[in-house]
Design an enzyme around this catalytic site. Structure first.
Site, short mmCIF file in Angstrom:
data_model
loop_
_atom_site.label_atom_id
_atom_site.label_comp_id
_atom_site.label_asym_id
_atom_site.label_seq_id
_atom_site.Cartn_x
_atom_site.Cartn_y
_atom_site.Cartn_z
N ASP A 266 0.83 -1.20 0.00
CA ASP A 266 0.00 0.00 0.00
C ASP A 266 0.86 1.26 0.00
O ASP A 266 1.92 1.29 -0.63
CB ASP A 266 -0.95 -0.03 1.20
N HIS B 25 -4.00 4.97 4.16
CA HIS B 25 -4.68 3.75 3.71
C HIS B 25 -4.01 2.48 4.23
O HIS B 25 -4.66 1.58 4.78
CB HIS B 25 -4.69 3.76 2.18
N SER C 111 -11.55 -1.85 0.06
CA SER C 111 -10.27 -1.68 0.74
C SER C 111 -10.32 -2.25 2.15
O SER C 111 -9.34 -2.79 2.66
CB SER C 111 -9.89 -0.21 0.83
#
Length: 734
Positions: A162, A203, A377
């Site tokens: 990520d 994230h 996600s």
């Protein structure tokens, strides 16, 4: 693996059509023989810096005098590099578009430290509101049962591919694993994210907390595998290339067990893209060599393009046999507004829904917590955490074992969708949810007694299409008969590799129907896809036929909802599967209770999958002998005779042993056919010769009469004309 080699070649071809219009990076990938020192010397000689090794003898390079991003390739530098004898291949890297699959703009940061009432012994303040783990009654992912049995993910390593990982987060620090971490963007061992005012690189930290946030430490939340080790690869905070993806996917594969990715090509409803040549090889190396040959587990978010009517079968990462593709369900069990429906999704975990529904709770940047993690996600890391629990219960599982366990244990209950169907072996499956909600406790219990599935085989069958036109506002159906399939008797993944042209690609819809009658939508219309490119050998994948047999007639239906003609030019089926079904003890206990009806069936869902010793399986039922109009194919399996045979020794029309009442058995050159009796008489050599001779004589006689008649008529007409002209001449003289 034959399947892997075929897939690598396919992806190489597929990705060639994606390169047009992309910017070039200052980075190269190169195959340099001779070892690391030789690679360094060659690189430095031509102005390249060696960034790292991708695979043995494959290196990641960067040239200091080439722009970070350029519309033009660096031909001169490339030419000098490839002039070296030890350089067998090199490629300047193109910059790829990769998007995180959360919903920025639909989330709010939560930095509250409010305490909630304590439940089940956990003092983590967010635990009481982690609805997707603690609701009970079958309405959560059933992780507490696994925890109560002592399974927490201990000894299992998960890495998050990520935008970075806040490794010093107090709820992650205890489980942080530096051997599972790297910064591909900063080119060092520290995966810490880059901070900015918008927290755009939050994230990866959020995804990591879902997997392995420490339990019972009076901080934030609980990870599903709170005993597992967690790492992060920072690779999305900068230009992404094929080489960067490959290095990330192949980081330390003998140490890392699970790679979790919540990103992919743009979910804009018009992109068709997948892994490049190097990333494809990384997947193949991972499943074939990772985890001491048992295979790395790749968990992937299925995509957030629902609002754009995107289809995750146009995403080559989720649409690959190597990844465990995970979709989302809302708190109420509905399909989220962002979810993409497609036939490659294997299973589902919970995530966000509409504004009034709760979202996912996890760690956040600045040593904080959030209650607003969203999208697919959030679903993929939850699945990765469950996979870690399962691997602790049995770390000998292969990558395919894990997929089989997911299929066998996922629950359709509580998931609300109109597209649930029963496939050919009685499993419920959906384009929105795959086989259903992942059940951690059921998976762990099954893993403990799991016996490795038989080896994977691959079977390719090409259809004879010959430029099949698909008129506007209509559809065509093409059939493909599969008689034999290279040891694939029980299906896992099924691919339809399709080449077609269309004036507007988004107008095309493709359905595939198996011989068992399972209908799967490989591609739904995409309103935003205005491309004229069509599809070139694109591998549309479905998991909906899992456990079915490939033999019989497959039907591919291509719908053209556009105003102009489309054309289908190539169709190849690729079947992945096994020669025998998985061991009967591999079924969940609640399914094996019904396995011994009348002592005949050993493995069943709604239809029998395997019979007891001494019985033969045909069409989901067991019998002592193969029924009439079938033959014993192998072991205890029966298969259909050719439709012209009443009894047979094989599936072909020349293997009949007994005919229907209106037909007779005919022996020709060691083969036996059944011909209808009225046709049989015509096929007798003497009778046919006599009839043919008589008919020939009659035709010759009639031809002679006809010719004589024409000659006589012609002579008469000539004489009449001569007399007429003579008479006219005499009148003129008078």
């Amino acid at each position: 693996m034959a399947a892997c080699t075929v897939s690598l070649l396919l992806w190489t071809l597929v990705t060639l059509q994606q390169s047009a219009g992309q910017d070039y990076s200052s980075q190269w990938a190169a195959h340099i023989e001779g070892g690391l020192e030789v690679a360094k010397r060659i690189s430095e000689r031509h102005g390249f810096a060696l960034l790292g090794e991708i695979f043995p003898d494959y290196y990641h390079l960067e040239h200091s005098h080439v722009s970070k991003r350029s519309a033009s390739p660096g031909h001169e530098h490339h030419k000098r590099l490839t002039s070296e004898q030890n350089v067998k291949w090199a490629e300047q890297q193109k910059i790829l578009t990769r998007s995180k699959r959360d919903l920025l703009g639909f989330t709010k940061n939560s930095r509250s430290s409010k305490k909630f009432s304590i439940k089940t012994g956990f003092n983590d303040p967010k635990w009481p509101t982690m609805w997707y783990l603690n609701r009970g009654g079958g309405a959560d992912m059933n992780v507490q049962g696994a925890w109560e049995e002592g399974i927490t993910g201990k000894g299992i390593v998960v890495t998050i591919l990520d935008d970075g990982l806040e490794k010093d987060h107090p709820d992650l620090m205890k489980n942080y694993d530096p051997q599972a971490s790297y910064d591909m963007n900063g080119r060092d061992d520290d995966p810490m994210p880059r901070y900015d005012q918008m927290d755009t690189n939050r994230h990866g930290t959020r995804c990591a907390g879902e997997v392995a946030a420490v339990a019972n430490n009076s901080l934030c939340s609980i990870g599903i595998a709170f005993g597992a080790s967690i790492g992060g690869v920072r690779m999305l905070d900068g230009d992404v290339t094929d080489a960067i993806e490959a290095r990330s996917l192949s980081l330390n594969p003998q140490h890392i067990h699970v790679y979790s990715a919540s990103w992919g090509p743009d979910d804009d409803g018009k992109t068709v893209d997948g892994p490049g040549e190097l990333a494809t090889r990384a997947f193949i190396e991972g499943i074939s060599k990772g985890r001491d040959g048992r295979g790395s587990i790749f968990v992937w978010a299925s995509g957030n393009g629902g609002r754009e009517h995107d289809n995750c079968n146009c995403d080559g990462y989720t649409n690959a046999i190597w990844t465990l593709s995970i979709s989302s369900a809302t708190q109420s069990g509905h399909v989220p507004w962002y979810s993409e429906a497609c036939s490659s999704t294997l299973a589902t975990t919970y995530s966000s829904g509409n504004n009034f529904e709760n979202q996912i709770i996890t760690t956040d940047l600045h040593h904080d917590c959030t209650s607003n993690h969203t999208g697919t996600s959030a679903s993929a890391p939850l699945a990765a955490g469950i996979v870690a629990l399962v691997l602790e219960a049995n770390n000998k599982l292969t990558w395919r074992d894990m997929q089989h366990i997911v299929v066998a244990t996922s629950k359709p209950t509580h998931l609300l969708s109109t597209d649930w169907v029963l496939n050919g072996v009685g499993r419920r499956v959906s384009h929105s949810f795959g086989y259903g909600l992942m059940d951690a406790t059921e998976m762990v219990r099954l893993a403990r007694r799991w016996k490795t599935v038989p080896a994977q085989h691959v079977c390719n069958v090409t259809a004879q299409v010959f430029d099949k036109p698909v008129p506007a506002r209509s559809s065509v159906t093409i059939q493909l008969l599969v008689k034999e399939c290279n040891s694939v008797n029980f299906l896992e993944h099924v691919q339809a590799r399709i080449t077609l042209s269309a004036n507007r690609r988004g107008d095309i819809k493709i359905d595939l129907t198996s011989p068992s009658g399972t209908r799967s939508t490989l591609l739904a219309p995409r309103a935003h896809d205005n491309s004229h490119a069509g599809f070139h050998v694109w591998p549309f994948m479905t998991v909906h036929m899992w456990g079915e047999r490939p033999f019989g007639v497959w039907q591919l239906t291509v719908h053209n909802e556009g105003k102009l003609l489309a054309s289908m030019t190539d169709w190849e089926m690729v079947f992945y599967g096994t020669i025998l079904p998985p061991d009967p003890s591999n079924l969940p206990l609640n399914k094996t209770q019904d396995n011994f009806k009348s002592g005949e069936c050993r493995v069943t869902t709604s239809a029998c999958l395997e019979c007891s010793k001494g019985y033969h399986l045909y069409n989901g039922k067991c019998s002592i002998l193969c029924p009439l109009r079938t033959y014993k194919e192998r072991h205890d399996l029966c298969n259909d005779c050719h439709y012209t045979c009443y009894q047979c020794i094989g599936p072909n029309d020349y293997q009949c042993t007994k005919c229907w009442g209106d037909a007779e058995l005919t022996h020709t050159m060691g083969q036996t056919y059944c011909y209808p009796k009225n046709i049989k008489r015509l096929l007798d050599d003497r009778t046919w010769h006599t009839i043919a001779t008589v008919l020939l004589i009659c035709n010759v006689f009639l031809l002679l009469i006809f010719c004589k008649y024409r000659f006589w008529t012609s002579q008469n007409n000539t004489r009449d004309n001569r007399e007429y002209r003579l008479a006219n001449q005499i009148e003129g003289d008078d």
